[in-house]
Design a protein around this motif. Structure first.
Motif, short mmCIF file in Angstrom:
data_model
loop_
_atom_site.label_atom_id
_atom_site.label_comp_id
_atom_site.label_asym_id
_atom_site.label_seq_id
_atom_site.Cartn_x
_atom_site.Cartn_y
_atom_site.Cartn_z
N PHE A 11 -1.21 -34.26 88.41
CA PHE A 11 -0.27 -33.14 88.47
C PHE A 11 -0.68 -32.05 87.49
O PHE A 11 -0.63 -30.85 87.79
CB PHE A 11 1.15 -33.62 88.16
N ALA A 12 -1.09 -32.45 86.26
CA ALA A 12 -1.51 -31.48 85.26
C ALA A 12 -2.81 -30.80 85.65
O ALA A 12 -3.01 -29.61 85.39
CB ALA A 12 -1.64 -32.16 83.90
N GLN A 13 -3.71 -31.56 86.26
CA GLN A 13 -5.01 -31.01 86.67
C GLN A 13 -4.88 -30.05 87.85
O GLN A 13 -5.59 -29.05 87.92
CB GLN A 13 -5.95 -32.16 87.05
N GLU A 14 -3.97 -30.36 88.75
CA GLU A 14 -3.81 -29.57 89.97
C GLU A 14 -2.35 -29.17 90.14
O GLU A 14 -1.60 -29.77 90.91
CB GLU A 14 -4.27 -30.38 91.19
N PRO A 15 -1.89 -28.16 89.40
CA PRO A 15 -0.51 -27.71 89.59
C PRO A 15 -0.28 -27.33 91.04
O PRO A 15 -1.19 -26.82 91.71
CB PRO A 15 -0.41 -26.50 88.66
N PRO A 16 0.92 -27.57 91.57
CA PRO A 16 1.17 -27.34 93.00
C PRO A 16 0.77 -25.95 93.49
O PRO A 16 0.26 -25.79 94.59
CB PRO A 16 2.68 -27.58 93.13
N ILE A 50 -1.65 -24.19 92.89
CA ILE A 50 -3.07 -23.93 93.04
C ILE A 50 -3.51 -23.93 94.50
O ILE A 50 -4.58 -23.42 94.84
CB ILE A 50 -3.90 -24.93 92.20
N GLY A 91 4.59 -20.97 90.40
CA GLY A 91 4.51 -21.22 88.98
C GLY A 91 3.67 -20.16 88.30
O GLY A 91 2.99 -19.35 88.96
N TRP A 102 -0.65 -21.41 85.23
CA TRP A 102 -2.01 -21.55 85.71
C TRP A 102 -2.61 -20.24 86.22
O TRP A 102 -3.84 -20.10 86.32
CB TRP A 102 -2.08 -22.58 86.84
N PHE A 104 8.75 -18.54 90.22
CA PHE A 104 8.61 -19.82 89.51
C PHE A 104 9.98 -20.46 89.38
O PHE A 104 11.02 -19.82 89.54
CB PHE A 104 8.00 -19.60 88.13
N ASP A 154 9.09 -23.17 84.03
CA ASP A 154 7.75 -22.89 83.53
C ASP A 154 7.82 -22.31 82.11
O ASP A 154 7.57 -21.12 81.90
CB ASP A 154 7.06 -21.89 84.48
#
Length: 386
Positions: free
Chosen positions: A236-241, A243, A272, A275, A321, A324
């Motif tokens: 989840f942290a690597q690929e925020p929705p 993206i 969001g 990112w 968002f 956030d």
């Protein structure tokens, strides 16, 4: 205990989902020849489900987190989900929930899990029927209920035709395409007539996040991980929705869509914030290095957009968002204060409802009153004509 309503807001991202739609929406509105194959609700041993074209899809109506994926929807968490009641599509109940949270108006996106309908005619008529129902639903209180018409992600010509039909009828303030699932992609030449019309009618085009996985939320690789919590949290942290919108928006920039249509307005809905600066910086650096011949791009000719990618964000791209805290601190710096909007995401599991007042107080206390009002009200009011 009732919420203290200190921060009135316009929610720029709320929802009307398939599970809450009237079960007769399509059986009553589709042409007679299509009704048998169109969406309908059937009762099974495990509950009510939507079915169309001979296949069974998502559940309808009441079910708890324990009965579903485990994710608790906001109205269950808020103690108002009742069996036999379609609360988000019952106008007086929805308005009551808005009042409870401090929401003066709600921008309501349609189903984010794409309805896979194979027959082009049936698909087109289903979009039309939903949009007509939505228009009627919003007439109850049009100043507060802002329906977002859903357009085809599979057929650029059908999307253009529906945009034209709705714009001619009047009262249209926003439309949505599930851009991350669009085929062909939204920057393909096949979409050019659509973008020309979008600029002409001056209706903001939403790119809301689409559901990319089934309700289990976990693939087999993650299920077999040694520590499931760590595996899912790190992903989840690597690929925020949000993206998932990187490629469609990059395509609009580098395929020249924004250059050809400088008055088109795009909303990265529920994307969001935190990112996005990394995306903007990456695109700007790649643009500058390619322009200066410092980037390997192959042997073919390269046509770059007229402006730095960041300039299109300032000119043509809005972002909404939900929750956030770090991204909010970037507003007014790398993120344009005139292009950011808060949404409660009602009634989804990730929603801030019915605690939006607390979230706003905690996350926006460092902002000036002027910037906070832009995020909570003024930007959405100006963009959607509220």
């Amino acid at each position: 205990m009732a919420n203290e309503i200190k921060h009135r807001f316009i929610s720029a991202d709320d929802h009307i989902d398939l599970r809450w739609l009237p079960k007769d929406l399509w059986t009553e509105r589709l042409p007679a020849r299509l009704r048998e194959r169109g969406p309908r609700v059937v009762e099974t041993d495990t509950g009510a489900f939507w079915t169309w074209e001979g296949q069974t899809f998502s559940p309808h109506g009441y079910y708890t987190a324990a009965q579903g994926s485990g994710a608790m929807w906001a109205i269950e968490r808020g103690g108002v989900m009742r069996e036999g009641e379609l609360r988000p599509t019952t106008a007086d109940l929805r308005l009551s929930d808005m009042d409870r949270d401090g929401s003066d108006a709600s921008v309501m996106y349609g189903p984010t899990d794409p309805m896979a309908i194979a027959d082009p005619e049936l698909r087109r008529c289903c979009y039309e029927a939903y949009n007509d129902w939505l228009f009627e639903f919003c007439t109850v209180t049009p100043a507060r209920l802002i329906g977002v018409a859903q357009l085809s992600m599979e057929d650029p010509q059908a999307a253009r035709d529906e945009l034209e039909r709705l714009a001619k009828r009047g009262g249209l303030r926003h439309v949505n395409i599930l851009a991350s699932r669009a085929n062909p992609p939204v920057y393909d030449d096949a979409w050019e007539p659509f973008w020309a019309l979008a600029e002409e009618v001056a209706i903001p085009i939403g790119f809301h996040l689409a559901v990319l996985v089934k309700k289990t939320r976990l693939d087999e690789e993650k299920r077999g991980a040694a520590n499931l919590v760590i595996s899912v949290a790190s992903r989840f942290a690597q690929e925020p929705p949000g993206i998932q919108l990187l490629e469609p928006v990059t395509g609009l920039i580098f395929a020249g869509v924004f250059d050809r249509h400088p008055r088109v307005k795009i909303v990265m809905a529920e994307a969001g914030l935190a990112w996005v600066p990394s995306m903007i910086q990456g695109l700007d650096i790649w643009y500058q290095r390619t322009r200066d011949g410092r980037r390997l791009t192959g042997d073919g000719p390269i046509t770059l957009p007229e402006l730095l990618p960041s300039e299109y964000f300032h000119r043509q791209i809005w972002i909404s968002f939900v929750d956030d805290p770090l991204g909010v601190k970037m507003v007014g710096g790398v993120l344009d204060a005139d292009k950011v909007m808060f949404g409660s995401d009602y009634p989804h599991p990730a929603s801030t409802w019915p605690y939006s007042q607390q979230v706003i107080e905690e996350q926006m206390q460092s902002l000036s009153a002027e910037v906070r009002q832009k995020i909570l009200r003024n930007n959405a009011r100006a963009l959607f004509g509220i």
